[in-house]
Scaffold this active site. Structure first.
Site, PDB file in Angstrom:
ATOM      1  N   SER A   1      40.317  33.521  43.070  1.00 41.36           N
ATOM      2  CA  SER A   1      40.990  32.615  42.152  1.00 41.36           C
ATOM      3  C   SER A   1      41.425  31.378  42.914  1.00 41.36           C
ATOM      4  CB  SER A   1      42.200  33.332  41.551  1.00 41.36           C
ATOM      5  OG  SER A   1      43.344  32.548  41.680  1.00 41.36           O
ATOM      6  N   LYS A   2      41.407  30.233  42.222  1.00 44.32           N
ATOM      7  CA  LYS A   2      41.769  28.986  42.890  1.00 44.32           C
ATOM      8  C   LYS A   2      43.228  29.005  43.311  1.00 44.32           C
ATOM      9  CE  LYS A   2      38.318  25.858  41.216  1.00 44.32           C
ATOM     10  NZ  LYS A   2      37.969  24.604  40.645  1.00 44.32           N
ATOM     11  N   ARG A   3      44.008  29.835  42.648  1.00 42.94           N
ATOM     12  CA  ARG A   3      45.438  29.875  42.972  1.00 42.94           C
ATOM     13  C   ARG A   3      45.722  30.701  44.229  1.00 42.94           C
ATOM     14  NH1 ARG A   3      45.500  29.562  37.530  1.00 42.94           N
ATOM     15  NH2 ARG A   3      45.115  31.761  37.326  1.00 42.94           N
TER      16      ARG A   3
END
Ligand code: GLU
Length: 522
Positions: free
Chosen positions: A279-281
């Site tokens: 995930s980009k987070r």
């Protein structure tokens, strides 16, 4: 034809002659087309890398194009950061926003006139149309589709507006989007260079005519992507598998314009070690994270290609970027998603650390000096001690010992485990020392005396000496070692006592034993 493009093609022709590629093929031009919505993650870097390798292995050009048409998702500064991290990795574009080129501008928001002209042409030819439906009406259609458990989509109402109706709406300045007339009976086949034959049914994902240009006059991803790939003379599109389902739309747009589409290769996903999606987070999915942690770019590149395949060798472990180029073969890219395994990154980094130690020891010595100064500057009390610790000779011996098998990154030398190398451990009081062995004073005096004459002062000799000393004192060997470990390093575990003493050197070892003895003075 513009000069730069001619030069790239010339390189291609020379390579065709030399390496007998197919001379009828146009010179390879590939692109990496990120949206500037945040930091580059590992999957993005791998896409960029495969494009780069494709270009370099075929004497072609690698283009960076910024896809910023979704103005609501832009992150300020993201383009500069992206270019910076690509350069850190060595995956440097031949053309792009910072590099220029004959096919610019390379930022989509600077190309609005090109999309406008091409959309107008499609309207003129009856292949696209203006749609004046309000967001409210579209929302109702969406809800209705949900209620009927159908794919969302547009009912193509504005396809059938008369020219008078259109004129009237335009005269009233009614906002509109431009929609593509989907040929719904057309099932586009695709020969994906990684996944083989794929067929797209236009009605599968989204029903009805899709949008090419939004009401803010910005193109959608699909439209800008196709127009740019065409005008930038892209020959191969290598991108993440998540974009494969969009290719059906793209092929229809190419057909409408009468343009030949590029070849497509979709790349499998990189997953976390537990099989979940990156995930980009997630902090550790960003390339920046690995740079900050002190991993080498080559190691990160080896790491992300580990699960993608695409090489004539089983593994890229230990290869530099330059060495990866001739070994790259697109046909060998895997279809399966790959999982990250951080342990492999450690090993890969260690290989590059060792080779840097062999080829440029002085660089590592200077870097380590900087790191140690920065981290411990406020904890050095003694000037002599400081100049010893920061001397090239001492740092060299630490590196010689640790790069062999003790550390994966230079930064590992700054972790608690190795703190003993740089700073004096806190002194223990009598009570604490006596928890190891009761006649501790006696034993420490004997140890100090014996080590004063131990020669050579290396791990093996020290270990032997301590073993025989222990026999004399009749204390338990593990307790004796724990005592010395605490006195020398302040730690409960770490490298062997002999190893620690060797790395500290005789005088520093004796100094630490003396420090402990002082606390036992009456
Ligand atoms: N802008 C898309 C992205 O952010 C590019 C997809 C493509 O390469 O076509 O990944």
């Amino acid at each position: 034809m513009a000069l730069r493009y001619r030069l790239t093609c010339l390189k291609h022709i020379i390579s065709v002659r030399l390496f007998s590629h197919d001379a009828t093929q146009p010179c390879v031009r590939v692109r990496f087309a990120p949206s500037p919505t945040g930091m580059l993650h590992l999957g993005g870097l791998r896409t960029a890398l495969y494009n780069y390798l494709m270009a370099k292995s075929k004497s072609g050009a690698f283009i960076l194009r910024i896809e910023d048409t979704d103005q609501t998702r832009l992150v300020p500064g993201a383009v500069d950061k992206l270019i910076n991290i690509l350069e850190w990795a060595g995956v440097v574009p031949d053309e792009g926003p910072k590099y220029g080129g004959e096919f610019g501008p390379y930022i989509q928001s600077h190309r609005l006139h090109i999309y406008d002209e091409n959309a107008t042409n499609l309207i003129k030819n009856g292949l696209a149309y203006r749609c004046f439906c309000t967001p409210h009406r579209l929302e109702l259609l969406r809800k209705e589709a949900m209620r009927r458990r159908e794919n969302p989509g547009y009912d193509n109402r504005c396809r059938h507006l008369t020219s008078d109706q259109i004129e009237e709406k335009l005269a009233q300045n009614t906002p509109y989007v431009i929609r593509f007339k989907v040929v719904s009976a057309l099932k586009e086949p695709l020969e994906d260079l990684v996944f083989g034959s794929v067929t797209f049914d236009p009605s599968e994902a989204e029903r009805g005519d899709f949008v090419l240009v939004k009401s803010d006059k910005y193109p959608t991803y699909h439209f800008a992507n196709v127009v740019d790939d065409h005008y930038m003379k892209i020959t191969h599109v290598l991108r993440g598998i998540e974009w494969q389902s969009s290719t059906g739309k793209h092929l229809q747009i190419y057909r409408a314009f009468g343009w030949t589409p590029p070849k497509f290769a979709h790349l499998p996903l990189i997953m976390n070690s537990d099989g979940t999606k990156l995930s980009k987070r997630q902090g550790d999915s960003h390339v920046e994270y690995y740079r900050e942690m002190g991993y080498y770019p080559e190691a990160v590149l080896n790491y992300i290609t580990r699960m993608g395949g695409g090489f004539t060798v089983e593994s890229t472990e230990g290869l530099t970027l330059e060495e990866m180029i001739p070994k790259f073969q697109m046909e060998r890219i895997n279809r399966n998603n790959g999982r990250l395994d951080i342990k492999r990154l450690h090993v890969m980094n260690q290989i590059h650390l060792q080779s840097r130690w062999k080829t440029g020891p002085q660089d590592l010595i200077s870097k380590l000096k900087e790191l140690v100064k920065e981290k411990y500057k406020d904890r050095f009390t003694d000037e002599n001690q400081l100049s010893h610790i920061l001397s090239d000779e001492f740092l060299k011996s630490v590196l010689e010992w640790s790069t062999e098998h003790r550390i994966f990154r230079l930064e590992d030398l700054l972790t608690t485990e190795f703190e003993f190398i740089w700073i004096l451990p806190d002194s223990l009081n009598r009570k604490q020392l006596e928890t190891f062995i009761l006649d501790v004073k006696d034993i420490l005096i004997k140890t100090t005396d014996t080590l004063t004459t131990t020669k050579p002062f290396d791990e093996m000799t020290i270990a032997e000496t301590l073993k025989s000393l222990n026999k004399e004192t009749k204390s338990s060997f593990p307790k004796y070692m724990s005592l010395l470990r605490r006195v020398i390093s302040g730690q409960k575990q770490g490298p062997s006592v002999g190893e620690m003493m060797q790395i500290l050197g005789k005088s520093e070892t004796l100094r630490r034993l003396q420090q402990a003895l002082q606390t036992l003075q009456p």
